[in-house]
Design an enzyme around this catalytic site. Sequence first.
Site, short mmCIF file in Angstrom:
data_model
loop_
_atom_site.label_atom_id
_atom_site.label_comp_id
_atom_site.label_asym_id
_atom_site.label_seq_id
_atom_site.Cartn_x
_atom_site.Cartn_y
_atom_site.Cartn_z
CG PHE A 120 -41.26 -32.87 53.97
CD1 PHE A 120 -39.96 -32.46 53.74
CD2 PHE A 120 -42.26 -31.92 54.10
CE1 PHE A 120 -39.65 -31.11 53.64
CE2 PHE A 120 -41.96 -30.57 54.00
CZ PHE A 120 -40.65 -30.16 53.77
CG ASP A 197 -44.90 -36.04 49.63
OD1 ASP A 197 -44.64 -35.58 48.49
OD2 ASP A 197 -44.86 -35.35 50.66
CE1 TYR A 222 -41.73 -26.39 46.80
CE2 TYR A 222 -44.05 -25.92 46.40
CZ TYR A 222 -43.05 -26.40 47.23
OH TYR A 222 -43.35 -26.89 48.47
CE LYS A 223 -40.03 -30.35 47.13
NZ LYS A 223 -39.39 -29.33 47.95
NE ARG A 372 -32.35 -31.32 50.25
CZ ARG A 372 -33.65 -31.07 50.39
NH1 ARG A 372 -34.45 -32.01 50.85
NH2 ARG A 372 -34.14 -29.89 50.11
#
Length: 400
Positions: A120, A197, A222-223, A372
């Site tokens: 990322f 991560d 928050y995912k 995605r």
Amino acid sequence: MTDLDAQDPLAAYRERFVGTGSDLVYLDGNSLGRPLRTTGERLRTFVDDEWGQRLIRGWDESWFLLPEVVGDEIGRVCLGAAAGQTVVGDSTTVLLYKAMRAAVALRPGRTEIVVDRDNFPTDRYVADGVARECGLTLRWVDVDTSAGVTAELLAEAVGEQTALVVLSHVAYRSAWLADVPALTRLAHDAGALVLWDLSHSVGSVPTSLDAWDVDLAVGCTYKYLNGGPGAPAFVYVAGRLLHGEGALTQPVQGWMGASDPFLMGPTYTPAPGVRRMVSGTPPVVGMLALQDMLALIDEVGMDAVRAKSVGLTEHAITTAAALLPDTTLASPRQAERRGGHVTLNHPLMREATAELWRRDVIPDYRDPHGLRLGLSPLSTSYAEVARGLETVRAVLDSLG
């Protein structure tokens, strides 16, 4: 409701989330999860009772310890981590910096940080900054953007100069699910530490950080943990790095991570244990929604969550193969190598994503040409996935 939804033992949990009764198709749960219905009441109660009535007394009554309390819950429910190793606070970026900077300090004399080119962006950017700050160099691992880092690739990159390896458990673009135990062992055999991560896996893929001998990990909330926009991240530090003469120290020495914050003395002494990773005032409000989702995952169990996640991604892949033969699967076909999302490539996907949003179908776009589909297991239905892919077909036909 499809036959798959009728057979789904977790189908009823979808009703616990705000907005699932609407016609909107939400396929971006790995960017921002839906809120739980109970969270609105929790927020109102907090404002009216804790904040409104207890005021500053709340720090003594519960808020001060909340980063550790919630951190331990994340560790127990999602991470396979014993208490005292996980704490909540700061953003993912800030905690990545703290963890990377602390890790390289534990390997003096070593000159390299290993990171893959498809990690990322934040992970790569922070690693670059830490390397420049500490006079180190980055050693890059080149990977296929539809896959991820394998043991063979990492073995070629690590060596006696490796201080730290930075990897993602689930690749943000392809959903490649890394073999954490094997890659961690490779790094350890070279004498390096590993920072994982977990942002695209926590709450979707079970982990066993203690059993896997992981050194450090960072993840957002928050995912799949549905903490809300800007909800704070967490950091895990293995207990063996937190104690003794050579214990880990972090670079942002704030008063809330000191051994006695209210002494307010002239010098800084880090708090014992993982509390030392805290810097400033804990984000109390930002941890409220997160607690609701942790309770729900604890009720369901991570193994059941993972089973539903695999079911949804399999459904997306098989449906796309039938409806979208002109797309290319840019995620692993094998479920054991795939996280909780699926990416489909097509030359028109950037334009298609914009049109899908206008039609209330919300996936995400990732270069190169990737649509995605982030399938949050407890709030996404099989029918929702099918409706979304049917709309993708219609949009591609209209753009064709």
